[in-house]
Design an enzyme around this catalytic site. Structure first.
Site, PDB file in Angstrom:
ATOM      1  N   THR A 155       0.635  -1.509  -0.196  1.00  0.00           N
ATOM      2  CA  THR A 155      -0.034  -0.333  -0.147  1.00  0.00           C
ATOM      3  C   THR A 155       0.515   1.677   0.133  1.00  0.00           C
ATOM      4  O   THR A 155       1.737   1.391   0.788  1.00  0.00           O
ATOM      5  CB  THR A 155      -0.891   0.026   1.437  1.00  0.00           C
ATOM      6  OG1 THR A 155      -1.979  -1.220   0.948  1.00  0.00           O
ATOM      7  CG2 THR A 155      -1.768   1.081   0.943  1.00  0.00           C
ATOM      8  N   GLY A 194       2.600  -2.929   8.399  1.00  0.00           N
ATOM      9  CA  GLY A 194       2.866  -3.036   9.685  1.00  0.00           C
ATOM     10  C   GLY A 194       4.359  -3.864   9.840  1.00  0.00           C
ATOM     11  O   GLY A 194       4.726  -4.619   9.039  1.00  0.00           O
ATOM     12  N   GLU A 437      -6.105  -5.036   3.283  1.00  0.00           N
ATOM     13  CA  GLU A 437      -6.235  -5.819   2.352  1.00  0.00           C
ATOM     14  C   GLU A 437      -6.768  -5.757   1.073  1.00  0.00           C
ATOM     15  O   GLU A 437      -8.146  -7.056   1.181  1.00  0.00           O
ATOM     16  CB  GLU A 437      -6.074  -7.064   2.642  1.00  0.00           C
ATOM     17  CG  GLU A 437      -4.822  -7.615   3.437  1.00  0.00           C
ATOM     18  CD  GLU A 437      -3.286  -6.868   2.743  1.00  0.00           C
ATOM     19  OE1 GLU A 437      -3.471  -7.796   1.045  1.00  0.00           O
ATOM     20  OE2 GLU A 437      -2.874  -6.555   3.136  1.00  0.00           O
TER      21      GLU A 437
END
Length: 678
Positions: A155, A194, A437
């Site tokens: 992303t 993350g 996602e």
């Protein structure tokens, strides 16, 4: 009140709350709870293994107490404690030689509440799915033995779900046989991965491949980020944390800026596409093969929905069994709120959805594993189908989960608003699933595009298979199968109604699109003018798939009669509840009539009474450890009020009778006002 008195009043009774014990004593399902627990865990042996792992983890205060005092920690402390938990968890994995299944049980035990989750959830699976055998031989041992800690960086600040728009570039330099990675714009900065901010030292970066000025689509590049000596960012790399979020703040979601970062040619993960030393590009399969790791995470998200819902349902139903409020009969004591039909209508949808998610997620995982095995052998025939299923199920499951969890939190009244109840944080955490996602609306539209192609194929006379095989049906032959109220308890018949609703919504949308295009609208304009209907059609299809998978899973279940009856009641309620909730679609498509809708509403309420006697047993069957729940409202013993009072001892404001700010602010203010009156 002195601290001593507070401690005495906050003592936790050694016996189970009588109101909760009565629920267990009266339930006919109680003797069969272990039967449900075993098939949820995957067998008696895995239940025993899970409990063994719980004992190992909860012997340590690091895992036992963190959920109770996290609310009082600063962001830096939350991150540091989460990282400590990760390191200890990985160490225990090595010490006990846990395999992937056993480690999964450990993660579930702590609600996956640690910092380095992406290493196991995405980094290693991506290596397994995107690397060549030679690359796997080099990198997987390093990752599995925690010699490197990685994440998956896809992303960007300006692009998320639209992967074709990714702006990070990997330009091949044939002279040095290297890729040069750059984030040329502010919108191309990697944002959200993350563990990226402060933890990992390597990442799989998704970037647009460029060779001799020509773009070759998105591909994965294994990119070292930090020094293995002192963890400092490597040359050309700027990396950091993006800041606090609504929840999950133990994870350092990060940003990444790349400025002419060079990596060897061998660091492009080349299972699906290769770049030779001379700069020749070749592809072994569809570019969407690079999405294999992302599809796996979407499959996992449906299972995470089950885990989140099981925690929430356990808390809310146990609390509703001991909380008394007002009186149904003035001559009796206050009534348990679980006895009110309105409360049942708040908490039983979550309970039914929990069991639905268990069966649906299991079916989806098996389907993914089968198709993934085909793709690993070079057969991509079912790639579009599993992409549709994983994207759609992720979207619908997360949407339903957030909705019923929030209603469940509200069902616990004011006490549900306490951080110590853990419901608020659980709801906030689940909301991340709506966008992670793949943002749900975009995923529904991807499903819709697949449906439009399949419908066109059906109209052309093709034979369809998979989840869309029903698109070849003749709608003129449909007659509503619900002939009486009794039929509304027949899940097979209800599934037929779902199927017809989906067919008509898909057909109507496809024909409207075709009509708009034939009327002169450009295809892009026609699509945009029908996006809402496309999303509705996609939801109808996935909802049909969900009730069908749930029904078929139940039909294959071999259990005792008591368990079968209790689970069948939940299956009926889930199916009917979602029909009533979406009454407009069913009536508009004439899948049912007004009479059938009235029957469905009657059955919906009747099923609440059917579920009520076994509600506590059905959540006890999840067998969730109190330290996993970490909630003052949901413990097995039901001693809610004592635990609530006990929890106030952790509040820093209560460590002194008079807070220092009184002397700084309130005392001078009161003295000034009193002096002025004199």
């Amino acid at each position: 009140m002195s601290v001593a008195i507070v401690s005495n009043l906050g003592k936790i009774p050694s016996k189970v709350n009588p109101d909760l014990q009565i629920e267990r004593d009266r339930s006919q399902l109680t003797p069969y709870i272990s039967e449900i627990t075993h098939f949820i865990d995957g067998g008696r042996q895995l239940t025993e293994k899970r409990r063994e792992i719980e004992k190992i983890l909860f012997k340590e205060s690091l895992f036992r107490e963190y959920s109770n005092d996290r609310v009082y920690r600063s962001r830096q402390e939350v991150y540091a404690k989460g990282l400590e938990r990760s390191v200890r968890l990985f160490t225990l994995k090595q010490e006990h030689n846990w395999n992937d299944v056993e480690f999964g049980l450990a993660l579930k035990t702590i609600n996956e509440d640690h910092t380095l989750g992406l290493h196991n959830v995405m980094f290693i699976p991506a290596l397994e799915r995107l690397a060549t055998e030679q690359q796997k031989a080099k990198w997987l041992p390093l990752a599995r033995n925690y010699k490197i800690i990685g994440t998956y960086a896809q992303t960007e600040m300006g692009h998320g779900t639209y992967l074709q728009g990714l702006e990070t570039t990997a330009t091949f330099d044939a002279r040095t046989e290297e890729f040069v990675l750059n984030t040329p714009k502010v919108t191309s900065i990697k944002w959200w991965p993350g563990s990226l901010g402060k933890s990992v030292n390597i990442a799989i970066i998704l970037a647009t491949l460029i060779i001799d000025g020509k773009k070759y689509g998105m591909h994965p590049f294994l990119t070292p980020l930090r020094s293995m000596e002192d963890h400092q960012p490597l040359p050309g790399i700027k990396v950091g944390d993006i800041g606090p979020k609504l929840s999950i703040n133990s994870v350092d979601n990060g940003f990444l800026i790349l400025n002419n970062v060079r990596i060897p040619r061998e660091n492009m993960l080349m299972k699906n596409a290769q770049v030779s030393r001379e700069g020749h590009f070749t592809s072994r399969g569809p570019n969407k093969g690079n999405y294999a790791a992302m599809m796996l995470v979407r499959v996992n998200i449906v299972n995470w929905c089950f885990t989140s819902l099981s925690n929430t349902s356990t808390i809310t139903i146990r609390y509703s069994s001991i909380r008394r409020q007002s009186k149904l009969d003035p001559s009796q004591e206050e009534t348990k709120i679980l006895d009110y039909q309105t409360q049942q209508y708040k908490v039983f949808p979550a309970l039914a959805t929990t069991y639905a998610m268990f069966f649906v997620s299991k079916t989806l995982r098996n389907r993914y594993l089968r198709i993934h095995a085909e793709m690993m052998k070079g057969n991509y025939q079912n790639l579009a189908e599993i992409h549709c299923q994983s994207a759609g199920m992720k979207a619908l499951a997360s949407e339903m989960t957030v909705e019923v969890m929030e209603v469940s939190r509200q069902a616990c009244g004011g006490h549900g608003y306490l951080a110590a109840a853990t419901l608020g944080d659980a709801v906030a955490a689940s909301k991340s699933l709506i966008t992670v996602e793949g943002e749900n609306t975009v995923l529904y539209l991807q499903v819709a595009r697949y449906l439009m192609k399949r419908f066109a194929a059906a109209v052309s006379g093709d034979t369809l298979s998979g989840s869309t095989d029903y698109l070849t049906m003749d709608p003129s032959k449909y007659m509503c199968p619900l002939k009486s109220s009794r039929d509304c308890r027949n899940v097979e018949l209800l599934c037929d109604v779902y199927r017809f609703r989906a067919f008509l919504m898909i057909a109507k949308t496809a024909r409207k699109l075709q009509s708009d295009i034939e009327a002169g609208k450009k295809q892009a304009v026609a699509m945009n003018d029908n996006l809402v209907q496309l999303v509705r059609a996609a939801k109808a299809h996935i909802m049909y798939c969900m009730v069908k998978d749930y029904k078929e899973s139940m039909s294959q279940l071999q259990t005792s009669l008591s368990v079968s009856n209790a689970l069948h009641n939940l299956n009926i309620f889930f199916t009917v509840f979602n029909m009533v909730k979406n009454a407009g679609d069913f009536l508009e498509t004439e899948s049912i009539g007004l009479s059938q809708m009235e029957w469905l509403k009657e059955v919906e309420l009747q099923m609440l009474a059917k579920i009520r006697p076994d509600a506590v047993s059905l959540v006890d069957a999840f067998d969730i450890h109190d330290d996993t729940l970490g909630s003052v409202l949901g413990c097995y013993d039901g001693n809610v009020y004592e635990r609530m009072l006990k929890s106030t001892e952790n509040e820093p404001l209560n460590q002194s009778d008079v807070h220092y700010s009184y002397h700084q602010h309130l005392k001078p203010f009161l003295q000034r006002n009193n002096h002025s009156k004199l």
